[in-house]
Design an enzyme around this catalytic site. Structure first.
Site, PDB file in Angstrom:
ATOM      1  N   GLY A  31      44.673  35.328  48.966  1.00 50.95           N
ATOM      2  CA  GLY A  31      45.448  34.128  49.128  1.00 50.95           C
ATOM      3  C   GLY A  31      45.816  33.371  48.180  1.00 50.95           C
ATOM      4  O   GLY A  31      45.786  33.671  46.877  1.00 50.95           O
ATOM      5  N   HIS A  34      51.759  33.895  45.484  1.00 48.38           N
ATOM      6  CA  HIS A  34      52.498  33.696  44.648  1.00 48.38           C
ATOM      7  C   HIS A  34      53.422  34.794  44.495  1.00 48.38           C
ATOM      8  O   HIS A  34      53.312  36.024  45.040  1.00 48.38           O
ATOM      9  CB  HIS A  34      52.128  33.079  43.312  1.00 48.38           C
ATOM     10  CG  HIS A  34      51.192  33.853  42.806  1.00 48.38           C
ATOM     11  ND1 HIS A  34      51.238  35.096  42.318  1.00 48.38           N
ATOM     12  CD2 HIS A  34      49.764  33.802  42.568  1.00 48.38           C
ATOM     13  CE1 HIS A  34      50.383  35.747  41.689  1.00 48.38           C
ATOM     14  NE2 HIS A  34      49.260  34.759  41.795  1.00 48.38           N
ATOM     15  N   HIS A  37      51.552  38.364  43.972  1.00 46.71           N
ATOM     16  CA  HIS A  37      51.071  38.928  44.931  1.00 46.71           C
ATOM     17  C   HIS A  37      52.510  39.474  45.880  1.00 46.71           C
ATOM     18  O   HIS A  37      52.284  40.580  46.504  1.00 46.71           O
ATOM     19  CB  HIS A  37      50.697  37.737  46.102  1.00 46.71           C
ATOM     20  CG  HIS A  37      49.369  37.254  45.420  1.00 46.71           C
ATOM     21  ND1 HIS A  37      49.167  35.774  45.007  1.00 46.71           N
ATOM     22  CD2 HIS A  37      48.086  37.929  45.332  1.00 46.71           C
ATOM     23  CE1 HIS A  37      48.058  35.515  44.703  1.00 46.71           C
ATOM     24  NE2 HIS A  37      47.061  36.846  44.853  1.00 46.71           N
ATOM     25  N   SER A 213      48.982  33.263  38.560  1.00 47.99           N
ATOM     26  CA  SER A 213      47.715  33.414  38.927  1.00 47.99           C
ATOM     27  C   SER A 213      47.405  32.105  39.884  1.00 47.99           C
ATOM     28  O   SER A 213      47.775  31.066  39.576  1.00 47.99           O
ATOM     29  CB  SER A 213      46.797  33.533  37.953  1.00 47.99           C
ATOM     30  OG  SER A 213      45.473  33.075  38.183  1.00 47.99           O
ATOM     31  N   SER A 214      46.592  32.318  40.960  1.00 47.32           N
ATOM     32  CA  SER A 214      46.358  31.470  41.703  1.00 47.32           C
ATOM     33  C   SER A 214      45.572  30.187  41.116  1.00 47.32           C
ATOM     34  O   SER A 214      45.665  29.064  41.393  1.00 47.32           O
ATOM     35  CB  SER A 214      45.494  31.709  43.015  1.00 47.32           C
ATOM     36  OG  SER A 214      46.069  32.861  43.571  1.00 47.32           O
ATOM     37  N   ARG A 215      45.014  30.775  40.051  1.00 46.91           N
ATOM     38  CA  ARG A 215      43.893  29.846  39.163  1.00 46.91           C
ATOM     39  C   ARG A 215      45.113  28.823  38.200  1.00 46.91           C
ATOM     40  O   ARG A 215      44.281  27.850  37.856  1.00 46.91           O
ATOM     41  CB  ARG A 215      42.945  30.402  38.569  1.00 46.91           C
ATOM     42  CG  ARG A 215      41.903  31.010  39.667  1.00 46.91           C
ATOM     43  CD  ARG A 215      40.673  31.674  38.788  1.00 46.91           C
ATOM     44  NE  ARG A 215      39.365  31.952  39.677  1.00 46.91           N
ATOM     45  CZ  ARG A 215      39.254  33.016  40.030  1.00 46.91           C
ATOM     46  NH1 ARG A 215      40.042  34.103  39.702  1.00 46.91           N
ATOM     47  NH2 ARG A 215      38.207  33.277  40.810  1.00 46.91           N
TER      48      ARG A 215
HETATM   49  P1  AMP Z   1      44.018  37.725  44.051  1.00 44.55           P
HETATM   50  O1  AMP Z   1      44.502  37.109  45.230  1.00 44.55           O
HETATM   51  O2  AMP Z   1      44.011  37.178  42.666  1.00 44.55           O
HETATM   52  O3  AMP Z   1      42.949  38.532  44.285  1.00 44.55           O
HETATM   53  O4  AMP Z   1      44.875  38.928  43.426  1.00 44.55           O
HETATM   54  C1  AMP Z   1      45.441  40.006  44.809  1.00 44.55           C
HETATM   55  C2  AMP Z   1      46.289  40.971  43.924  1.00 44.55           C
HETATM   56  O5  AMP Z   1      47.294  40.489  43.426  1.00 44.55           O
HETATM   57  C3  AMP Z   1      45.339  41.843  42.987  1.00 44.55           C
HETATM   58  O6  AMP Z   1      45.610  43.350  42.989  1.00 44.55           O
HETATM   59  C4  AMP Z   1      46.104  41.005  41.611  1.00 44.55           C
HETATM   60  O7  AMP Z   1      46.095  41.896  40.655  1.00 44.55           O
HETATM   61  C5  AMP Z   1      47.546  41.067  42.022  1.00 44.55           C
HETATM   62  N1  AMP Z   1      48.145  40.006  41.392  1.00 44.55           N
HETATM   63  C6  AMP Z   1      47.706  38.713  40.924  1.00 44.55           C
HETATM   64  N2  AMP Z   1      48.519  38.111  40.135  1.00 44.55           N
HETATM   65  C7  AMP Z   1      49.583  39.014  39.802  1.00 44.55           C
HETATM   66  C8  AMP Z   1      50.535  38.778  39.099  1.00 44.55           C
HETATM   67  N3  AMP Z   1      50.775  37.942  38.167  1.00 44.55           N
HETATM   68  N4  AMP Z   1      51.317  40.050  38.830  1.00 44.55           N
HETATM   69  C9  AMP Z   1      51.198  41.089  39.708  1.00 44.55           C
HETATM   70  N5  AMP Z   1      50.148  41.236  40.510  1.00 44.55           N
HETATM   71  C10 AMP Z   1      49.329  40.157  40.477  1.00 44.55           C
END
Ligand code: AMP
Length: 310
Positions: A31, A34, A37, A213-215
């Site tokens: 979640g 952005h 995702h 990144s969510s962070r």
């Molecule tokens: P997360 O919500 O951070 O666990 O990410 C979920 C999925 O989105 C994971 O497969 C991440 O690698 C992908 N993801 C996160 N940030 C990016 C980004 N900037 N570009 C492409 N994929 C992303």
């Protein structure tokens, strides 16, 4: 768009889609969605008739000193984004739904076999809450982020395998941004003969090339300005390789120096140049390699990577 809270609802919707001959795609996320995702969602949308997104902040992949409780959870915004991108189903389980054997006993029993399925309440008694099973991928999880986040990839693999079993998708979509994660999941899928395709999509970046990144939302103004140094140092390494430099030591020293100068608030956790498949450190860049790094700012730990092509 269906918003499902239970495994049973997901299975029902996926079964209905499959009955209509749809190809099933899954995008697992935590979640705070952005554009990164959503690029995975769009890729799934192009290839699949039915697109599922899971939003689950998985506690088992966070260490005791990590940001589990403060991880952003803007659910309404996430659901609106999914709707706008044509997602068919969003799975938003509670922790107890994922870790209390909720999915067991669902499989329909063929008619006329005389077999009586075990009712779900009985299953819950047989397998009391709290999962005892972990999936561990060796070697690929030892270096890079695995070195400083013990158990992290076990948590990731276990929850992703569960999501694969819940959705039974034809394809699942991951981001190159989390390079090690994608490599580990690819390997788990191959090792366990899981019947789906793993698609890895390019990293989506902000205007200054910071990987989305969510962070990033945790970063203060100064940290945010300095955070661009991660991708800058990767770009620097890629350019040096383009100019014929091959020694990993030299490339890492140049990246380290750039980060020290440009991002004094960040503490380098690792800078590595690794084999793209084995993730083992390389001495020389003779073939495509991956430069990867993690930098800890006071408010957030950031990672990024880039392929180096000689
Ligand atoms: P997360 O919500 O951070 O666990 O990410 C979920 C999925 O989105 C994971 O497969 C991440 O690698 C992908 N993801 C996160 N940030 C990016 C980004 N900037 N570009 C492409 N994929 C992303």
């Amino acid at each position: 768009m269906i918003t499902a809270k239970t495994i049973a609802e997901v299975r029902q919707a996926v079964a209905a889609a499959r009955k209509q001959g749809q190809v099933i795609g899954l995008v697992p996320t935590m979640g705070a969605l952005h554009e990164g995702h959503m690029s995975l969602v769009d890729a799934a949308r192009r290839q699949c008739g039915f697109v599922g997104v899971s939003i689950f902040v998985n506690p088992t992949q966070f260490g005791p000193d990590e940001d589990l409780s403060k991880y952003p959870r803007p659910l309404e915004n996430d659901l609106a984004l999914c709707q706008a991108h044509g997602v068919d189903l969003v799975f938003v389980p509670e922790v107890k739904e994922m870790y209390s054997c909720g999915g067991t006993g669902f499989q329909p029993v063929p008619k006329g076999t005389g077999y009586k399925p075990v009712p779900p309440q009985k299953v819950a008694e047989m397998y009391p809450p709290g999962s005892l099973t972990r999936i561990h991928v060796d070697r690929l999880t030892e270096g890079l982020c695995g070195a400083s986040r013990p158990g992290h990839f076990d948590g990731v693999c276990t929850v992703v395998a569960k999501l694969f079993n819940i959705f039974q998708p034809d394809a699942a979509y991951f981001g190159q941004k989390d390079y090690q994660q994608a490599a580990v999941i690819r390997r788990m899928t191959a090792d366990l003969d899981l019947p789906l395709r793993i698609e890895v999509c390019p990293t989506v970046r902000e205007n200054d090339a910071l990987a989305m990144s969510s962070r990033n939302a945790y970063l203060g103004r100064e940290e945010r300005q300095q955070a661009a140094a991660l991708s800058e140092s990767l770009r620097l390494a890629a350019d040096l390789v383009g100019q014929g430099r091959r020694a990993a030591q030299e490339l890492k020293a140049a990246m380290r120096e750039h980060l020290a100068r440009r991002a004094p608030l960040g503490r380098i956790e690792y800078i590595e140049i690794v084999d793209p498949d084995r993730l083992t450190p390389l001495q020389e860049v003779e073939a495509p390699a991956v430069a990867a790094l993690a930098v800890k700012f006071p408010s957030a730990r950031l990672i990024d990577n880039m392929t180096l092509r000689p």
